[in-house]
Each structure stands twice: as structure tokens, then as C-alpha cells.
Design a protein around this motif. Structure first.
Motif, PDB file in Angstrom:
ATOM      1  N   LEU A 151      -3.445  71.838  61.170  1.00 51.08           N
ATOM      2  CA  LEU A 151      -3.997  70.483  61.093  1.00 51.08           C
ATOM      3  C   LEU A 151      -3.695  69.841  59.752  1.00 51.08           C
ATOM      4  N   ASN A 152      -3.772  70.622  58.685  1.00 55.64           N
ATOM      5  CA  ASN A 152      -3.505  70.086  57.350  1.00 55.64           C
ATOM      6  C   ASN A 152      -2.056  69.652  57.177  1.00 55.64           C
ATOM      7  N   VAL A 153      -1.138  70.328  57.850  1.00 51.91           N
ATOM      8  CA  VAL A 153       0.263  69.895  57.801  1.00 51.91           C
ATOM      9  C   VAL A 153       0.402  68.503  58.406  1.00 51.91           C
ATOM     10  N   ALA A 154      -0.259  68.289  59.552  1.00 56.12           N
ATOM     11  CA  ALA A 154      -0.236  66.964  60.177  1.00 56.12           C
ATOM     12  C   ALA A 154      -0.904  65.920  59.283  1.00 56.12           C
ATOM     13  N   VAL A 155      -2.008  66.315  58.640  1.00 60.77           N
ATOM     14  CA  VAL A 155      -2.719  65.395  57.749  1.00 60.77           C
ATOM     15  C   VAL A 155      -1.856  65.023  56.549  1.00 60.77           C
ATOM     16  N   LEU A 156      -1.100  65.992  56.023  1.00 63.20           N
ATOM     17  CA  LEU A 156      -0.215  65.713  54.886  1.00 63.20           C
ATOM     18  C   LEU A 156       0.858  64.699  55.269  1.00 63.20           C
ATOM     19  N   ILE A 157       1.437  64.857  56.457  1.00 64.49           N
ATOM     20  CA  ILE A 157       2.451  63.903  56.920  1.00 64.49           C
ATOM     21  C   ILE A 157       1.844  62.511  57.057  1.00 64.49           C
ATOM     22  N   TYR A 158       0.642  62.468  57.652  1.00 64.49           N
ATOM     23  CA  TYR A 158      -0.043  61.175  57.783  1.00 64.49           C
ATOM     24  C   TYR A 158      -0.320  60.560  56.413  1.00 64.49           C
ATOM     25  N   PHE A 159      -0.722  61.382  55.453  1.00 62.54           N
ATOM     26  CA  PHE A 159      -1.079  60.876  54.135  1.00 62.54           C
ATOM     27  C   PHE A 159       0.125  60.235  53.439  1.00 62.54           C
ATOM     28  N   ILE A 160       1.267  60.892  53.520  1.00 68.64           N
ATOM     29  CA  ILE A 160       2.470  60.331  52.888  1.00 68.64           C
ATOM     30  C   ILE A 160       2.821  58.989  53.528  1.00 68.64           C
ATOM     31  N   HIS A 161       2.756  58.932  54.859  1.00 67.68           N
ATOM     32  CA  HIS A 161       3.035  57.665  55.548  1.00 67.68           C
ATOM     33  C   HIS A 161       1.999  56.606  55.178  1.00 67.68           C
ATOM     34  N   HIS A 162       0.742  56.995  55.118  1.00 67.80           N
ATOM     35  CA  HIS A 162      -0.331  56.045  54.841  1.00 67.80           C
ATOM     36  C   HIS A 162      -0.201  55.451  53.441  1.00 67.80           C
ATOM     37  N   VAL A 163       0.081  56.284  52.456  1.00 74.69           N
ATOM     38  CA  VAL A 163       0.226  55.785  51.090  1.00 74.69           C
ATOM     39  C   VAL A 163       1.434  54.859  50.985  1.00 74.69           C
TER      40      VAL A 163
END
Length: 438
Positions: A151-163
Motif C-alpha cells: 500500500l505504501n508503494v502505491a501511496v508514494l506514487i500518488y504522493f509524487i503525482h500529487h505534489v
């Protein structure tokens, strides 16, 4: 009291620590529950299917240690990316917009997820035992840790896109615009013409013998007023309170903040109780100040017009958003700045918030900084024409006409191209036509 709690909640919601702290607490509880469940399975000699992690104590320690160490590293990277984004936002859009990035729930939940996973793995790791021939491996807890890692891998990808998307100029402007829309709905919920008439103001409220000045005991911005508390206080002491400031304005220590009008000399503790009904802080907040979000859009526009950035397209986007807000406000009822008790006695007065004031706050600085930019000047006039078509009162028409007149005079002083001036005058004439049709 409610106003004080709302003010504290606004401060907590704009912080980086609250959501991660709540998620850490959840992770602690989850770790205890899952490890307890594993103990119960061992106690009743129940076995799980060979799915997921099936290793021994050393393997469990290795998996949990790897996940925990990775989460600390990723959390550090996420914090670094966030600080870089905040630095870029501060330099390009203004330091007052940092509050929007800090209260972004996406950033808060991402950071909370990484830290909570780290804490969960540490607690589960401490429960793994392999001593004196007794081995305990919390298989459910380890498998859950593996799921959290994915789940954290998916969250990291989302975070980079979000920023990457959140620091784009159009998204920043849209974010501030949406927040401003929410505050407009909160501050001006009534349609124009639907508000009840004010109670009759009796002469007794206007002929008080004593006029006591209340001074501020600290300097700062008036963040919020507890109007219900002030009205109850005025009713308790049978007086009328006349405030010198409204929310969002700066107060100077030992300066007058209110005048209490009464038939008898006010009691000594009135000053303290009155100050307790006001919240003064170091920063300006939007809690009871609708102009705050307006100034955020204005700041983005003014910075975009500066020689160092020179981005008139962002400034015009801000003008478009401001015009949409002002068109909406033309149909809203501005609440009275006078408050009465149940018997119709005037108890509280404060400086009024008007459509003219918000219009001036939205356009004055952009007009002043963009007077030499033809495209921005034309967009300002087009926006005023759009607002004029929605005007419903003489005050609104006068405010729009006043802004249009100032823009026209500035254009004659700043623009040298005859065709540019002709375009400006054409837009100005369109505003006059809209006002005549209202």
C-alpha cells in the motif's frame, strides 16, 4: 465558547502533525489487536493456511526490519519533497499560501501512512520471540505488514503525482478559488432580499450617559469574534457595545477596540470579559474573514505581474476567478453589522462588511500593478462588465463604475498605443451599457 473551539480546530487542521499523530495512534491499536489475535490462535492451537509469510522468527524479524527501515527512508524523502514544494510555493505564489499546502489532506495522510507503518512494524517486531525453544511468530501481523508495504508503494506514487500537480499555477489558483467559494457559502448563505428586516432601534440605545473605552491587552490580528457572547455580555450589563474592528483587521496594544455605552458606570471586570469574547492571534485567518481568501488570489496575481516572474496569464486566471466570486456575491445578502436582543434592544455594533469593500480588495492591487499591461487591463474591464451584468443594487453599480473609471484613467496615463486605448475604451463603454440596463 464555540467560536474559540472552532478557532483552535482551524489551527489544528492546518498543521502537519495532527493527522499523522492520529494515524500513529491507530497503528498502535492495530498492532496490539493483531498480535493479540495471533496469541489467541497459538493458545487454541489453530493453524493458518500457507498463504503469504510462512517463515520463522528470524524471517519475520528480517521482513519487519526491512519494511520499518524502508518506511523511515521514504518518510524522510516525502518530508524533503514537501519542504521543497513549500519553498517553491512560497517564492512563486506567496508565503500566505503555505497554509493551503500544509492543510492539504493528501500530504497529511501520505506522511501519516509512512510513519504509521513504521510504528506498526516496530511494535510487531518487538512481539517476535525465539528464546529457550519457545518461538512466537505473529503471522497475521507480518502478513498485514506486507500488505501495508505494498500500500505504501502505491501511496508514494500518488504522493509524487500529487505534489507535481499541486504546485502548478492553475491548480493553486483553483484550490484557493474553491476554498473561497466554501467561505462565501458560509458567510453569505442568504439570497439577496430574503433576509428579515432589522428590529426597530430604540432611542434608549442611542442616549447612554457613560461611554467607556476598552483597550487591547495585546497586538495582533482579530481572528474571530464570539458575537453571541458579546450580545449576552451587553445584555447582562445592560449596555451597547460598539466594536472598532472586524475580523481580519490588525489591533494595536493599548489601542481602543470597543466603546461600551451604558446608563451606569461599567463594572471593573467588563473589560476582561469583553476581551475574552475576541480571539487575537499573530496570523490572519479566514475563519470569519472572507477577504482573506480574496487577498490570497490577489497576492498570486500581483506576484505574477512582478518583473521577476512576469506571468500575466496567471494574473488573468486570478481575475477570472475573482470575477466569478463577485458575480456570486451580487446575489447574496450581506448581514447587518448590528445585533439585537430578543426585546429589540441594540446590543452590538461592528464595522460592516460590504460588497464595495470586497470588490476593492479584489481589484485595487491588481489594477495598480497591472496598469501597464494591456492584456491584464482589458481582462479587468471584461470582468467588471461581467459583474455589472449581475448587479442588483445601486451600491454594486457604483462600486463597479468606480473601478472602471480608475482603470480608464490609469490606462490613459500608462498606455501609449492608440489601438490599445481604443480597446480599453470599448470595454469601458460595455460596462456603462451593462449598468444602464440593470
Amino acid at each position: 465558547m464555540k467560536t474559540h473551539w472552532l478557532n483552535r480546530w482551524e489551527a489544528v487542521r492546518s498543521s502537519f502533525w495532527f493527522v499523522p499523530a492520529m494515524m500513529v495512534i491507530i497503528a498502535i491499536g492495530l498492532a496490539r489487536i493483531v498480535v493479540t489475535l495471533d496469541h489467541q490462535l497459538v493458545h487454541f492451537s489453530l493453524t493458518l493456511p500457507d498463504v503469504g509469510f510462512t517463515g520463522g522468527a528470524e524471517g519475520a524479524r528480517s521482513v519487519l526490519s526491512t519494511i520499518a527501515g524502508s518506511m523511515v527512508t521514504v518518510a524522510g524523502v516525502a518530508f524533503s519533497i514537501t519542504i521543497v514544494a513549500l519553498t517553491l510555493a512560497s517564492s512563486q505564489f506567496g508565503p500566505r499560501l503555505l497554509r493551503n499546502f500544509m492543510r492539504d489532506p493528501g500530504n497529511q495522510y501520505v506522511l501519516g501512512t509512512f510513519i504509521a507503518t513504521f510504528i506498526y512494524c516496530l511494535l510487531v517486531l518487538s512481539s517476535v520471540t525465539h528464546a529457550n525453544g519457545n518461538e512466537f511468530v505473529p503471522r497475521i501481523a507480518v502478513n498485514l505488514a506486507l500488505l501495508l508495504a505494498m500500500l505504501n508503494v502505491a501511496v508514494l506514487i500518488y504522493f509524487i503525482h500529487h505534489v507535481a500537480t499541486s504546485i502548478q499555477a492553475d491548480n493553486v489558483v483553483n484550490s484557493v478559488y474553491e476554498e473561497l467559494n466554501q467561505y462565501i457559502e458560509q458567510f453569505f448563505p442568504d439570497e439577496l432580499g430574503e433576509s428579515e428586516p432589522e428590529p426597530f432601534q430604540t432611542d434608549r440605545n442611542l442616549t447612554r450617559m457613560f461611554h467607556h473605552v476598552v483597550t487591547a491587552d495585546s497586538e495582533g490580528y482579530l481572528q474571530a469574534l464570539d458575537r453571541q457572547c458579546l450580545c449576552q455580555l451587553a445584555q447582562q450589563f445592560d449596555c451597547r457595545i460598539e466594536l472598532g474592528y472586524r475580523a481580519g483587521e490588525f489591533i494595536v496594544k493599548d489601542g481602543s477596540i470597543a466603546v461600551v455605552h451604558s446608563d451606569t458606570e461599567p463594572e471593573e471586570d467588563l473589560d476582561t470579559q469583553l476581551r475574552d469574547c475576541m480571539i487575537v492571534g499573530k496570523l490572519r485567518t479566514p475563519e470569519q474573514d472572507p477577504e482573506f481568501a480574496v487577498y490570497q488570489l490577489v497576492e498570486v496575481a500581483v506576484r505574477a505581474l512582478s518583473p521577476g516572474i512576469n506571468d500575466p496569464f496567471t494574473a488573468m486566471t486570478c481575475v477570472d476567478r475573482l470575477s466569478a466570486i463577485l458575480c456570486s456575491l451580487t446575489g447574496r445578502s450581506f448581514h447587518s453589522a448590528r445585533w439585537f436582543d430578543d426585546e429589540g434592544q441594540l446590543r452590538l455594533e461592528e464595522p460592516p462588511l460590504t460588497f464595495t469593500g470586497i470588490l476593492n480588495a479584489a481589484f485595487d492591487q491588481i489594477r495598480q500593478h497591472g496598469k501597464s499591461d494591456t492584456a491584464v487591463t482589458i481582462r479587468l474591464l471584461e470582468s467588471l462588465s461581467r459583474i455589472a451584468s449581475h448587479c442588483r443594487t445601486s451600491e454594486q453599480q457604483h462600486a463597479v463604475r468606480r473601478q472602471a473609471d480608475m482603470i480608464l484613467r490609469s490606462s490613459h496615463d500608462s498606455l501609449n498605443e492608440a489601438q490599445d486605448l481604443a480597446d480599453v475604451e470599448q470595454r469601458y463603454q460595455a460596462i456603462l451599457d451593462e449598468i444602464r440596463q440593470c
